[in-house]
Scaffold this active site. Sequence first.
Site, short mmCIF file in Angstrom:
data_model
loop_
_atom_site.label_atom_id
_atom_site.label_comp_id
_atom_site.label_asym_id
_atom_site.label_seq_id
_atom_site.Cartn_x
_atom_site.Cartn_y
_atom_site.Cartn_z
N LYS A 66 41.24 47.41 57.81
CA LYS A 66 40.05 47.00 58.58
C LYS A 66 40.51 46.80 60.02
O LYS A 66 40.49 45.68 60.55
CB LYS A 66 39.47 45.71 57.95
CG LYS A 66 38.14 45.27 58.50
CD LYS A 66 36.96 46.07 58.03
CE LYS A 66 35.68 45.55 58.66
NZ LYS A 66 34.52 46.43 58.44
N ASP A 117 43.37 44.15 45.79
CA ASP A 117 42.84 43.38 44.66
C ASP A 117 41.37 43.74 44.44
O ASP A 117 40.94 44.02 43.33
CB ASP A 117 42.99 41.88 44.95
CG ASP A 117 42.38 41.04 43.84
OD1 ASP A 117 42.69 41.32 42.67
OD2 ASP A 117 41.60 40.13 44.15
C1 IPM Z 1 45.03 40.90 39.79
C2 IPM Z 1 44.44 39.53 39.58
C3 IPM Z 1 45.32 38.53 40.31
C4 IPM Z 1 45.34 38.89 41.78
C5 IPM Z 1 44.88 37.07 40.10
C6 IPM Z 1 44.82 36.70 38.63
C7 IPM Z 1 45.77 36.09 40.84
O1 IPM Z 1 43.13 39.48 40.03
O2 IPM Z 1 46.15 41.15 39.31
O3 IPM Z 1 44.36 41.75 40.38
O4 IPM Z 1 44.48 38.46 42.54
O5 IPM Z 1 46.25 39.63 42.17
MN MN Z 2 42.38 41.38 40.72
#
Ligand code: IPM
Ligand code: MN
Length: 358
Positions: free
Chosen positions: A192, A249
């Site tokens: 971004k 994520d």
């Molecule tokens: C992932 C999960 C994790 C992250 C969480 C559970 C901390 O969402 O592996 O994508 O945010 O990385």
């Molecule tokens: Mn995740």
Amino acid sequence: MSKKLKLAVIAGDGTGPEVTREALKVLRAAGNRADFAPDIVDYDLGGDRYLKTGEILPASVLTELRAFDAIFLGAIGHPEVPPGILEKGLLLTLRFELDQYINLRPVQLYPGVETPLAGKGPADINFVVVRENTEDLYCGMGGFLKKGTPDEVATQSAIYTRKGCERCIRWAFEFTRKRNNPKGKMLTLVAKTNVLTFGHDLWYRTFQDVAREYPDVKADYNHVDACCMWMVKNPEYYDVIVTTNMFGDIITDLGAMIQGGMGVAAGGNINPDPGGTSMYEPMGGSAPKYTGQGVINPIAAISAMAMLLEHSGFPESGRQVLEAVQQVTGKKMKSQAAGRMGYSTSQVGDLVSEALQA
Ligand code: IPM
Ligand code: MN
């Protein structure tokens, strides 16, 4: 028996143990076929142990884990443990401490699997997200001022380092080169830069610098919001995406949905450096409401095992497991949704193991 695989298993919470059992069943079948014996050590970590003993990841366990070739993680997350404790104390600590700086998340629609994207099939949905896994908003830096008052201030800092983004970007270029997509090799940086004019400027400049070393790979750029749009509208556009931790994520949950759901999506937390220990996991989480019923889909866990094999010195076995998975999704399973597969959790594991013998 020729080669060894020293594997640590953290089955974890909820449905974690159920899907892990099937992934290990398939691992043994792959070992029989290729004549190798996995050497497995189980670790009792997760919500139950925390509630019983207050321990999340004892220092001695962390030290032991460093000595393994790889770690398989079933699921983390317990309804009686407040959010953040196990995620930070176990999953994120392992990623950070073992310096697993690549989070590799293939977005691949297997044959026979339904996608919510109208008119798209396995030939259209087949790309890989390389998510940076040790920096960004995940570094846990921040704090409160005047907490609990009307004047409360909260900060949460995103950290980006030249070293951190460069090693991830370089790995992604190498990966794109090796993947050698017949449609053309292309690495898309997703960031971004129009708003995050410091941190993502560093990523952008580093990306351009490293790209010069890979003239055979097209270096492409998308803003993250546009990327979400393209993932739904034209997923066939992508070959490999490299992105920051938080954006990675988010877009990989979108990716999981277009590839058929959380029962299918797998990820690898990879430390590619010599002697590094990597960790592989299904993305579905602990799914408390399905726990103990034998209805949860183990395909994501089995695909995570295929990735583990591929990146732990058994690439041929990894490929065979992935092929077996695709035979089972294409020819046997009714659905990828929990409880609607047409088979129980363990029957799906049996089917993949049988397909591997063929
Ligand atoms: C992932 C999960 C994790 C992250 C969480 C559970 C901390 O969402 O592996 O994508 O945010 O990385
Ligand atoms: Mn995740």
